[in-house]
Design an enzyme around this catalytic site. Structure first.
Site, PDB file in Angstrom:
ATOM      1  N   SER A  16       0.859  -1.178   0.000  1.00 36.71           N
ATOM      2  CA  SER A  16       0.000   0.000   0.000  1.00 36.71           C
ATOM      3  C   SER A  16       0.898   1.232   0.000  1.00 36.71           C
ATOM      4  O   SER A  16       2.089   1.154   0.334  1.00 36.71           O
ATOM      5  CB  SER A  16      -0.880  -0.002   1.259  1.00 36.71           C
ATOM      6  N   TYR A  61      -1.475  -0.212  10.710  1.00 40.60           N
ATOM      7  CA  TYR A  61      -1.566  -0.652   9.312  1.00 40.60           C
ATOM      8  C   TYR A  61      -0.268  -0.366   8.569  1.00 40.60           C
ATOM      9  O   TYR A  61       0.260  -1.231   7.862  1.00 40.60           O
ATOM     10  CB  TYR A  61      -2.741   0.061   8.639  1.00 40.60           C
TER      11      TYR A  61
END
Length: 285
Positions: free
Chosen positions: A133, A146
């Site tokens: 990501s 995250y």
């Protein structure tokens, strides 16, 4: 025709990758956690798509899935490590079990799947595509859990690429920006639950920021790129004669990676914090 395994294929990016690759004529083994998700996915497919029950946090589930795949094919041409969850919150008060859950799914689970299927991959000189990501290159406040998992996945991918080079096996990383996917909707629900569990001190310090983050995520829901753009990057990584080591998907991802690479840390801090203040509170930092 090639043989690919994709984890986390029940929804979002994983589902789109599975359907896209099957539609291109490849055999796809779609890892799902629930039988009903696999049946629904198979009904949508226009090609050879085989659902397989696979929980990346359960080594026995991984072993059973590997046996299932091996019973039908002697090799895999590619593994897409896509399964993942998103945990957000202030690190000062984040319950440690939530941080462990984040790392267990997004980091340990990826290695567990790799170990379970590397024999099949080596037989086909297969490729590994890890779904990272933009958060694996730029860490924003409240996204520490995250981002930590995706930063770790980036490092694992670099190490693995160098370890597998003697066998001619490629390892690629896909780094999406804002994509239309259910993962953040689930994160919003979790954020509301977390806010209710926080002690009064935490709510006083971070309550407004968490509320703003929830509103921001709700505001961008459905406004990102379609997951097909990520599926196309995955397809290139799996099939191109000379794939890139990293694929940034989306303008925001490309811009974030550019700034992280060339700006001094403190200047990047100011850009991130200033942007978040405007987005979360609608005012200047």
């Amino acid at each position: 025709m090639k043989h690919f395994l994709i984890t986390g294929a029940s929804t979002g990016i994983g589902e789109c990758c599975a359907l896209h690759l099957a539609g291109k004529g490849h055999t796809v083994w779609a890892g799902v956690r629930r039988l009903e998700d696999g049946e629904r996915l198979a009904r949508q497919a226009t090609g050879l798509l085989h659902p397989v029950l696979l929980d990346v946090t359960d080594t026995q589930s991984i072993a059973r899935a590997a046996e299932t795949v091996r019973a039908h094919t002697p090799r895999l041409d590619g593994l897409v490590n896509n399964a993942g969850i998103a945990v957000a919150g202030p690190l000062e008060f984040l319950p440690l079990e939530e941080l462990r859950r984040q790392l267990e799914v997004n980091v340990i689970g990826q290695v567990a799947v790799l170990q379970g299927f590397l024999g099949l991959l080596r037989e086909g000189r297969g490729r590994v595509v890890n779904m990272s990501s933009i958060s694996g290159r730029v860490a924003a406040p409240l996204f520490g859990p995250y981002s930590s998992s995706k930063f770790a996945l980036e490092a694992l991918s670099d190490a693995l690429r160098r370890e597998l080079k003697p066998w001619g096996m490629e390892v690629c990383v896909v780094e999406p920006g804002n994509i239309q996917t259910p993962i953040w909707g689930k994160g919003v629900n979790w954020g509301r639950e977390l806010l209710e569990k926080l002690p009064p001190e935490a709510r006083a310090l971070y309550g407004k920021a968490i509320d703003g983050l929830i509103r921001y995520v709700e505001g961008i829901d459905g406004k990102g790129l379609p997951p097909l753009e990520v599926a196309k990057a995955v397809e290139h990584a799996l099939t191109a004669p000379r794939p890139r080591t990293r694929y940034a998907v989306g303008r925001d991802a490309k811009a974030g990676i550019f700034f992280a690479r060339f700006l001094p840390d403190r200047l990047l801090d100011e850009m991130i914090l200033g942007g978040l203040v405007r987005r979360l509170y609608g005012r200047k930092g």
